[in-house]
Design a protein around this motif. Structure first.
Motif, PDB file in Angstrom:
ATOM      1  N   THR A  37      54.239  38.804  10.213  1.00 55.69           N
ATOM      2  CA  THR A  37      54.612  39.917   9.358  1.00 55.69           C
ATOM      3  C   THR A  37      53.506  40.271   8.376  1.00 55.69           C
ATOM      4  O   THR A  37      53.251  41.430   8.103  1.00 55.69           O
ATOM      5  CB  THR A  37      55.903  39.589   8.576  1.00 55.69           C
ATOM      6  OG1 THR A  37      56.913  39.255   9.511  1.00 55.69           O
ATOM      7  CG2 THR A  37      56.344  40.758   7.724  1.00 55.69           C
ATOM      8  N   PHE A  38      52.820  39.279   7.831  1.00 57.44           N
ATOM      9  CA  PHE A  38      51.823  39.521   6.797  1.00 57.44           C
ATOM     10  C   PHE A  38      50.386  39.409   7.304  1.00 57.44           C
ATOM     11  O   PHE A  38      49.446  39.414   6.522  1.00 57.44           O
ATOM     12  CB  PHE A  38      52.053  38.572   5.622  1.00 57.44           C
ATOM     13  CG  PHE A  38      53.447  38.689   5.058  1.00 57.44           C
ATOM     14  CD1 PHE A  38      53.950  39.909   4.650  1.00 57.44           C
ATOM     15  CD2 PHE A  38      54.262  37.583   4.964  1.00 57.44           C
ATOM     16  CE1 PHE A  38      55.233  40.039   4.147  1.00 57.44           C
ATOM     17  CE2 PHE A  38      55.550  37.691   4.455  1.00 57.44           C
ATOM     18  CZ  PHE A  38      56.035  38.923   4.045  1.00 57.44           C
ATOM     19  N   LEU A  39      50.215  39.298   8.612  1.00 57.23           N
ATOM     20  CA  LEU A  39      48.883  39.250   9.218  1.00 57.23           C
ATOM     21  C   LEU A  39      48.211  40.602   9.034  1.00 57.23           C
ATOM     22  O   LEU A  39      48.791  41.636   9.352  1.00 57.23           O
ATOM     23  CB  LEU A  39      49.010  38.940  10.715  1.00 57.23           C
ATOM     24  CG  LEU A  39      47.767  39.127  11.564  1.00 57.23           C
ATOM     25  CD1 LEU A  39      46.736  38.054  11.243  1.00 57.23           C
ATOM     26  CD2 LEU A  39      48.125  39.088  13.033  1.00 57.23           C
ATOM     27  N   ILE A  40      46.970  40.595   8.509  1.00 61.22           N
ATOM     28  CA  ILE A  40      46.263  41.865   8.370  1.00 61.22           C
ATOM     29  C   ILE A  40      44.980  41.915   9.189  1.00 61.22           C
ATOM     30  O   ILE A  40      44.492  42.998   9.491  1.00 61.22           O
ATOM     31  CB  ILE A  40      45.963  42.213   6.899  1.00 61.22           C
ATOM     32  CG1 ILE A  40      45.057  41.182   6.251  1.00 61.22           C
ATOM     33  CG2 ILE A  40      47.247  42.434   6.113  1.00 61.22           C
ATOM     34  CD1 ILE A  40      44.452  41.630   4.935  1.00 61.22           C
ATOM     35  N   GLU A  41      44.428  40.742   9.543  1.00 61.86           N
ATOM     36  CA  GLU A  41      43.157  40.769  10.264  1.00 61.86           C
ATOM     37  C   GLU A  41      42.897  39.415  10.912  1.00 61.86           C
ATOM     38  O   GLU A  41      43.327  38.388  10.407  1.00 61.86           O
ATOM     39  CB  GLU A  41      42.032  41.091   9.276  1.00 61.86           C
ATOM     40  CG  GLU A  41      40.785  41.648   9.869  1.00 61.86           C
ATOM     41  CD  GLU A  41      39.829  42.211   8.826  1.00 61.86           C
ATOM     42  OE1 GLU A  41      38.860  42.848   9.256  1.00 61.86           O
ATOM     43  OE2 GLU A  41      40.022  42.020   7.611  1.00 61.86           O
ATOM     44  N   GLU A  42      42.184  39.435  12.032  1.00 64.72           N
ATOM     45  CA  GLU A  42      41.728  38.217  12.691  1.00 64.72           C
ATOM     46  C   GLU A  42      40.259  38.388  13.033  1.00 64.72           C
ATOM     47  O   GLU A  42      39.800  39.502  13.260  1.00 64.72           O
ATOM     48  CB  GLU A  42      42.521  37.935  13.969  1.00 64.72           C
ATOM     49  CG  GLU A  42      43.932  37.488  13.715  1.00 64.72           C
ATOM     50  CD  GLU A  42      44.675  37.149  14.995  1.00 64.72           C
ATOM     51  OE1 GLU A  42      45.416  36.154  14.983  1.00 64.72           O
ATOM     52  OE2 GLU A  42      44.514  37.874  16.001  1.00 64.72           O
ATOM     53  N   GLY A  43      39.545  37.275  13.043  1.00 66.21           N
ATOM     54  CA  GLY A  43      38.134  37.340  13.377  1.00 66.21           C
ATOM     55  C   GLY A  43      37.445  36.025  13.071  1.00 66.21           C
ATOM     56  O   GLY A  43      38.083  34.967  13.038  1.00 66.21           O
ATOM     57  N   ILE A  44      36.160  36.091  12.817  1.00 64.07           N
ATOM     58  CA  ILE A  44      35.348  34.905  12.570  1.00 64.07           C
ATOM     59  C   ILE A  44      35.052  34.776  11.080  1.00 64.07           C
ATOM     60  O   ILE A  44      34.709  35.753  10.415  1.00 64.07           O
ATOM     61  CB  ILE A  44      34.013  34.986  13.358  1.00 64.07           C
ATOM     62  CG1 ILE A  44      34.286  35.113  14.850  1.00 64.07           C
ATOM     63  CG2 ILE A  44      33.128  33.783  13.062  1.00 64.07           C
ATOM     64  CD1 ILE A  44      34.986  33.916  15.474  1.00 64.07           C
TER      65      ILE A  44
END
Length: 188
Positions: A37-44
């Protein structure tokens, strides 16, 4: 005849409870351990330490490599983020107080203290998930970015979940739903 009725009754009972158990397994497969629900971004993520220690950050603070802070390309200064190391699932809360270069391929650059909490010092870079603490933060970010939301950033509002409970099926309830001849044959 009694044996057939009893066997049919048991088959129906265990067959239906098996279906119920299977439904619960299917429901459990749809439950995610990490709430997105509160995920805004994924990456390195990377980290920075001694080279920048005691220098001024982009927001004017003095950088302390042991504090739980981070640099991000465009999130507002002061934004609180939960950073989750996707390799070992360790997490840390950081506050954005510095900027990454616009050309950086990383989503976040963490202080050495935050990197230590995530156990990423040896690796140097790790895949991470960035989350905000609540829906109010998402609303403020939507307002902050207006129509210029950065590519790769996820800002979504979700309605409050509705709680419900699945009723338990007891043998008596099951017998009430069986055809009349099966019930009467069991009573003989």
């Amino acid at each position: 005849m009694k044996k057939i009725s009893l066997i049919t009754g048991l088959f129906l009972f265990f067959g239906l409870t098996g279906v119920q158990a299977q439904d619960e397994i299917i429901l459990m497969e749809n439950v995610h351990v990490a709430d997105s629900t509160f995920l805004i971004e994924e990456g390195i993520a990377s980290y920075y330490g001694i080279r920048f220690h005691l220098r001024e950050t982009a927001n004017g603070e003095i950088y302390n490599m042991e504090k739980l802070t981070a640099a991000h390309k465009h999130l507002p200064f002061g934004t609180m983020l939960r950073v989750v190391n996707l390799r070992n699932h360790r997490e840390v809360w950081v506050r954005v107080n510095d900027r990454l270069p616009k050309t950086s391929k990383r989503v976040i650059d963490l202080s050495k203290g935050a990197a230590r909490e995530l156990e990423m010092i040896q690796d140097g870079i790790v895949p991470v998930r960035l989350e905000v603490p609540d829906q109010e933060t998402i609303v403020s970010l939507i307002d902050y970015y207006q129509e210029n939301k950065p590519a790769g950033m996820r800002l979504r509002l979700y309605p409050e979940p509705i709680e419900f409970f699945r009723p338990e099926i007891e043998m008596f309830d099951l017998m009430l739903t069986l055809p009349g001849e099966l019930i009467f044959s069991r009573l003989k």
